[in-house]
Design a protein around this motif. Structure first.
Motif, short mmCIF file in Angstrom:
data_model
loop_
_atom_site.label_atom_id
_atom_site.label_comp_id
_atom_site.label_asym_id
_atom_site.label_seq_id
_atom_site.Cartn_x
_atom_site.Cartn_y
_atom_site.Cartn_z
N PRO A 45 -4.79 0.61 -6.18
CA PRO A 45 -4.33 -0.15 -4.99
C PRO A 45 -3.16 0.51 -4.28
O PRO A 45 -3.10 0.54 -3.05
CB PRO A 45 -3.97 -1.51 -5.58
CG PRO A 45 -4.84 -1.64 -6.79
CD PRO A 45 -4.94 -0.26 -7.36
N ALA A 46 -2.20 1.04 -5.06
CA ALA A 46 -1.03 1.67 -4.43
C ALA A 46 -1.43 2.88 -3.61
O ALA A 46 -0.91 3.11 -2.51
CB ALA A 46 -0.01 2.07 -5.50
N ARG A 70 -4.30 3.31 -2.17
CA ARG A 70 -5.02 2.84 -0.99
C ARG A 70 -4.05 2.35 0.08
O ARG A 70 -4.26 2.60 1.28
CB ARG A 70 -6.00 1.73 -1.38
CG ARG A 70 -6.92 1.33 -0.22
CD ARG A 70 -7.98 0.34 -0.64
NE ARG A 70 -7.42 -0.92 -1.10
CZ ARG A 70 -7.44 -1.32 -2.37
NH1 ARG A 70 -8.00 -0.57 -3.30
NH2 ARG A 70 -6.91 -2.48 -2.72
N LEU A 71 -2.98 1.67 -0.33
CA LEU A 71 -2.00 1.20 0.64
C LEU A 71 -1.36 2.37 1.37
O LEU A 71 -1.17 2.32 2.60
CB LEU A 71 -0.93 0.36 -0.07
CG LEU A 71 -1.39 -0.97 -0.68
CD1 LEU A 71 -0.22 -1.67 -1.37
CD2 LEU A 71 -2.02 -1.88 0.36
N ILE A 76 -3.85 3.75 3.84
CA ILE A 76 -3.99 2.91 5.03
C ILE A 76 -2.86 3.20 6.01
O ILE A 76 -3.08 3.34 7.23
CB ILE A 76 -4.00 1.42 4.63
CG1 ILE A 76 -5.30 1.08 3.89
CG2 ILE A 76 -3.84 0.52 5.86
CD1 ILE A 76 -5.32 -0.31 3.30
N THR A 107 -11.01 -6.77 1.18
CA THR A 107 -9.97 -6.02 0.47
C THR A 107 -8.90 -5.56 1.46
O THR A 107 -7.70 -5.60 1.15
CB THR A 107 -10.58 -4.80 -0.24
OG1 THR A 107 -11.55 -5.24 -1.18
CG2 THR A 107 -9.50 -3.99 -0.95
N ILE A 108 -9.30 -5.14 2.65
CA ILE A 108 -8.35 -4.71 3.67
C ILE A 108 -7.50 -5.89 4.13
O ILE A 108 -6.29 -5.74 4.37
CB ILE A 108 -9.07 -4.05 4.85
CG1 ILE A 108 -9.83 -2.80 4.39
CG2 ILE A 108 -8.09 -3.70 5.97
CD1 ILE A 108 -8.93 -1.74 3.75
N ARG A 135 -6.54 -8.38 2.35
CA ARG A 135 -5.53 -8.58 1.30
C ARG A 135 -4.47 -7.48 1.36
O ARG A 135 -3.28 -7.75 1.22
CB ARG A 135 -6.18 -8.61 -0.09
CG ARG A 135 -7.02 -9.85 -0.37
CD ARG A 135 -7.25 -10.01 -1.86
NE ARG A 135 -7.93 -8.85 -2.43
CZ ARG A 135 -9.25 -8.75 -2.55
NH1 ARG A 135 -10.03 -9.74 -2.14
NH2 ARG A 135 -9.80 -7.68 -3.09
N ASP A 136 -4.92 -6.25 1.58
CA ASP A 136 -3.97 -5.13 1.65
C ASP A 136 -3.01 -5.31 2.82
O ASP A 136 -1.80 -5.03 2.71
CB ASP A 136 -4.72 -3.81 1.79
CG ASP A 136 -5.43 -3.39 0.52
OD1 ASP A 136 -5.10 -3.95 -0.55
OD2 ASP A 136 -6.30 -2.51 0.59
N HIS A 188 -0.43 -7.83 2.06
CA HIS A 188 0.56 -7.27 1.13
C HIS A 188 1.52 -6.34 1.86
O HIS A 188 2.74 -6.39 1.63
CB HIS A 188 -0.16 -6.53 0.01
CG HIS A 188 0.76 -5.94 -1.01
ND1 HIS A 188 1.36 -6.69 -2.02
CD2 HIS A 188 1.23 -4.67 -1.17
CE1 HIS A 188 2.14 -5.91 -2.75
NE2 HIS A 188 2.08 -4.68 -2.26
N LEU A 189 1.00 -5.48 2.73
CA LEU A 189 1.85 -4.54 3.46
C LEU A 189 2.83 -5.26 4.37
O LEU A 189 4.03 -4.93 4.42
CB LEU A 189 0.98 -3.57 4.27
CG LEU A 189 0.26 -2.47 3.49
CD1 LEU A 189 -0.77 -1.79 4.37
CD2 LEU A 189 1.26 -1.46 2.95
#
Length: 224
Positions: A3-4, A6-7, A10, A36-37, A39-40, A43-44
């Motif tokens: 996940p990290a 991927r962030l 992005i 998933t995006i 949620r990302d 989070h960002l």
């Protein structure tokens, strides 16, 4: 992908694009589900990333944001290791030295585990008996491309036809064991490829050129 990672990807994608991107578009680039995006992005934004937007509209990264350097994945480190080793085999002396120095700089900034993965990557590049040494003129040609200076050259084609040309050097490519110089030829008024090892003599002119959309390396590649 973690996940990290991927962030970070992005953020990098949005910075490179510089425009509003939908969650669907980002999901396709990241090869993940659209949810998933969502949620990302939540989070960002909650973490303080300067992203404007919302679901169903799209997201925009404000220009003022300066993301921290990306952490490399192990596969990316192997790609870097293989790439720099290939350059050392195929490039001229200065390019090979630059590749070695780049490898050292990258390794110096990595944690021990990642540094070992870079330096010990089980990927190698070798020059075969059919692969000659890089042409002696390669360094001069690269510099002329970088400085956008015209080249005056004497050239012997594969048909042993001798000619003198003035070209705008635009790019270099490796095909098998040959380096090809792509340029805009003032004599032919068109793109031409020249095998660097068949250039008899070369002189870097003081005269500069300015590529145009029709006379650029990108335009040449688009015609291929």
């Amino acid at each position: 992908m973690r996940p990290a990672d991927r962030l970070f990807r992005i953020i990098q994608l949005m910075r490179a694009t510089g425009r509003v991107m939908t969650a669907r578009e980002i999901a396709e680039k990241m090869e993940v589900a659209q949810r998933t995006i969502y949620r990302d992005m939540e989070h960002l934004i909650a973490s303080g990333a300067p992203i404007d937007g919302e679901r169903g509209v799209g997201y925009l990264l404000r220009e003022a944001f300066d993301a921290p350097p990306l952490a490399f994945t192990f596969e990316q480190l192997e790609a870097l290791a293989f790439g720099t080793r290939a350059v050392q085999m195929l490039g001229d002396g200065r390019l090979a030295q630059a590749a070695r120095e780049a490898m050292e700089k990258i390794a110096h900034g990595l944690p021990p585990e990642h540094r070992h993965r870079l330096t010990a990557a089980p990927l190698r590049a070798f020059r075969s008996s059919l692969q000659p040494e890089p042409p002696a003129l390669l360094g001069e040609v690269r510099q002329a491309i970088a400085e956008r200076r015209k080249l005056r050259l004497e050239y012997d084609s594969l048909k042993n036809e001798h000619s003198e040309r003035t070209i705008w050097p635009l790019g270099l490519s490796v095909f098998g064991h040959s380096w090809l110089l792509t340029g805009w030829c003032e004599l032919r008024q068109d793109f031409r490829d020249f095998r660097v090892d068949r250039i008899g003599s070369l002189r870097v002119s003081r005269e500069r050129f300015k590529p145009t959309p029709e006379r650029s390396f990108e335009a040449y590649l688009a015609r291929m």
